[in-house]
Design a protein around this motif. Sequence first.
Motif, PDB file in Angstrom:
ATOM      1  N   ALA A 141       0.834  -1.202   0.000  1.00  0.00           N
ATOM      2  CA  ALA A 141       0.000   0.000   0.000  1.00  0.00           C
ATOM      3  C   ALA A 141       0.868   1.251   0.000  1.00  0.00           C
ATOM      4  O   ALA A 141       0.570   2.237  -0.698  1.00  0.00           O
ATOM      5  N   GLN A 142       1.943   1.232   0.768  1.00  0.00           N
ATOM      6  CA  GLN A 142       2.853   2.376   0.784  1.00  0.00           C
ATOM      7  C   GLN A 142       3.521   2.567  -0.570  1.00  0.00           C
ATOM      8  O   GLN A 142       3.630   3.685  -1.075  1.00  0.00           O
ATOM      9  N   VAL A 143       3.977   1.478  -1.158  1.00  0.00           N
ATOM     10  CA  VAL A 143       4.617   1.567  -2.471  1.00  0.00           C
ATOM     11  C   VAL A 143       3.638   2.138  -3.497  1.00  0.00           C
ATOM     12  O   VAL A 143       4.027   2.919  -4.372  1.00  0.00           O
ATOM     13  N   ALA A 144       2.359   1.773  -3.367  1.00  0.00           N
ATOM     14  CA  ALA A 144       1.342   2.293  -4.285  1.00  0.00           C
ATOM     15  C   ALA A 144       1.090   3.775  -4.071  1.00  0.00           C
ATOM     16  O   ALA A 144       0.525   4.439  -4.940  1.00  0.00           O
ATOM     17  N   GLY A 145       1.460   4.299  -2.889  1.00  0.00           N
ATOM     18  CA  GLY A 145       1.267   5.715  -2.594  1.00  0.00           C
ATOM     19  C   GLY A 145       0.048   6.036  -1.763  1.00  0.00           C
ATOM     20  O   GLY A 145      -0.372   7.196  -1.690  1.00  0.00           O
ATOM     21  N   VAL A 146      -0.550   5.030  -1.100  1.00  0.00           N
ATOM     22  CA  VAL A 146      -1.725   5.271  -0.253  1.00  0.00           C
ATOM     23  C   VAL A 146      -1.336   6.209   0.895  1.00  0.00           C
ATOM     24  O   VAL A 146      -0.441   5.887   1.674  1.00  0.00           O
ATOM     25  N   PRO A 147      -1.991   7.365   1.034  1.00  0.00           N
ATOM     26  CA  PRO A 147      -1.572   8.316   2.074  1.00  0.00           C
ATOM     27  C   PRO A 147      -2.036   7.970   3.479  1.00  0.00           C
ATOM     28  O   PRO A 147      -1.401   8.372   4.454  1.00  0.00           O
ATOM     29  N   GLU A 148      -3.157   7.248   3.607  1.00  0.00           N
ATOM     30  CA  GLU A 148      -3.679   6.920   4.935  1.00  0.00           C
ATOM     31  C   GLU A 148      -3.826   5.411   5.066  1.00  0.00           C
ATOM     32  O   GLU A 148      -4.628   4.797   4.360  1.00  0.00           O
ATOM     33  N   ILE A 149      -3.063   4.831   5.971  1.00  0.00           N
ATOM     34  CA  ILE A 149      -3.118   3.394   6.229  1.00  0.00           C
ATOM     35  C   ILE A 149      -3.398   3.204   7.714  1.00  0.00           C
ATOM     36  O   ILE A 149      -2.667   3.700   8.570  1.00  0.00           O
ATOM     37  N   VAL A 150      -4.485   2.493   8.008  1.00  0.00           N
ATOM     38  CA  VAL A 150      -4.891   2.279   9.394  1.00  0.00           C
ATOM     39  C   VAL A 150      -4.868   0.789   9.686  1.00  0.00           C
ATOM     40  O   VAL A 150      -5.281  -0.017   8.862  1.00  0.00           O
ATOM     41  N   MET A 151      -4.382   0.420  10.852  1.00  0.00           N
ATOM     42  CA  MET A 151      -4.313  -0.983  11.250  1.00  0.00           C
ATOM     43  C   MET A 151      -5.280  -1.256  12.390  1.00  0.00           C
ATOM     44  O   MET A 151      -5.401  -0.455  13.326  1.00  0.00           O
TER      45      MET A 151
END
Length: 442
Positions: A141-151
């Motif tokens: 997801a980070q590599v794709a450029g997703v700005p908000e990632i919640v766990m």
Amino acid sequence: MRIMRAEQFKLSREVEYGTPEQNESVRQTVEALRTRGDEALLELTERYDGVRLSAAQLRVGEEEIQAAYSRVEPDFLEALRLAAANIRAYHERQKRQSWMDVQPDGTMLGQVIRPLKRVGVYVPGGKAAYPSSVLMNVIPAQVAGVPEIVMVTPPATGGKPGIDPYILVAAAEAGVREMYRIGGAQAVAALAYGTATIPPVDKITGPGNIYVALAKRAVYGAVDIDSLAGPSEIAVLADETADPAYVAADLLSQAEHDEMASSLLITPSAALAEAVAAEVERQLPLLPRAAIARESIDRHGAVLLVDSLQAGVDVVNRLAPEHLEIMTADPMGLLGSIENAGAIFLGPYSSEPVGDYFAGPNHIIPTNGTARFSSPVNVDDFVKKSSLISYSREALLRDGAHIMTMARHEGLEGHARAIEARLDKEAAAGAAGHENTEGKRA
């Protein structure tokens, strides 16, 4: 471990649908979260996890994240960072760019690729904690450029609100700063519909138990999901050159996941079949999770005898296993014949845990035979694509009649007239221009 002819074996996949009671429980949970938000989330967390929280305690604070670092061993942190670097490097190679193609007539067609805005990552925390799953979900997801990632991940067992420190450290190392101590179907519903505390997401990824899988299926459409993950699977295609101890160890590496996991050896060698069955019996009692592995092997494990390696390939393609190991004299020689497998491990040193933890490919892989049509989690799972169409006047004049023909064939006169209006105006303008030219000549 039972030995049988391959044609006698049928792998049961009914577990993915759940029981009527499980489905009803998930339906009620999802509806409660959709209508009552935080209130329902707190009630269900107390009911199912035995932890009483306030809304303010749902989110994991920065102090708790930093404190987790003091509770993990330095060698774990080193291994985690090396694995993260490998995973990131592998997924960087999957990135694709937007593109445009301009034709000589001025028409431009293309595709814009943008990351999703907000993604929710589910990390299991029941029978075992899986910090590796954090990396496998977050990094693509980070590599794709997703700005908000919640766990989201369940509180540790024992009635306390704490989260496994290894999961917290893995999330922090991967760059996640928004984390919530919730699990189960209620966590999936909270991510899908949002609450006063947790904003909704665009997509939910990550494996979980049957309740998590059913909840993901229930909210699909309100959000996207990665897949409906079933029990873990491994198939080992081997000939007489394979080491029985290696094969048995790899079969057990999946059997210890849970009682529903499937571990299969497919071989034309009766001698290897007997040796592996014996080796499984020798190694299994030595596992800390021996009771789980025993039930898995007894219920869903088998050695399948085939007439040839090619017949074994046919069995593999029919099963479409999550993990496939090829332990033969020439593994590469069989690779071209493998049509259905989530991840393929070639040779005696490519044990399945190499892929699970460290090599770089994603370990969230299609199960339940869905490798026939789906893929491991990858960067494409975290982007969306928009088509670009910029038609020129010249192209519309050339193609307009064809477009109207197709529209009218489908009974959509409005579609045809949208084109016709432009063609008529262009024709009128052309006629007027022609008259003006003739007038000037006169």
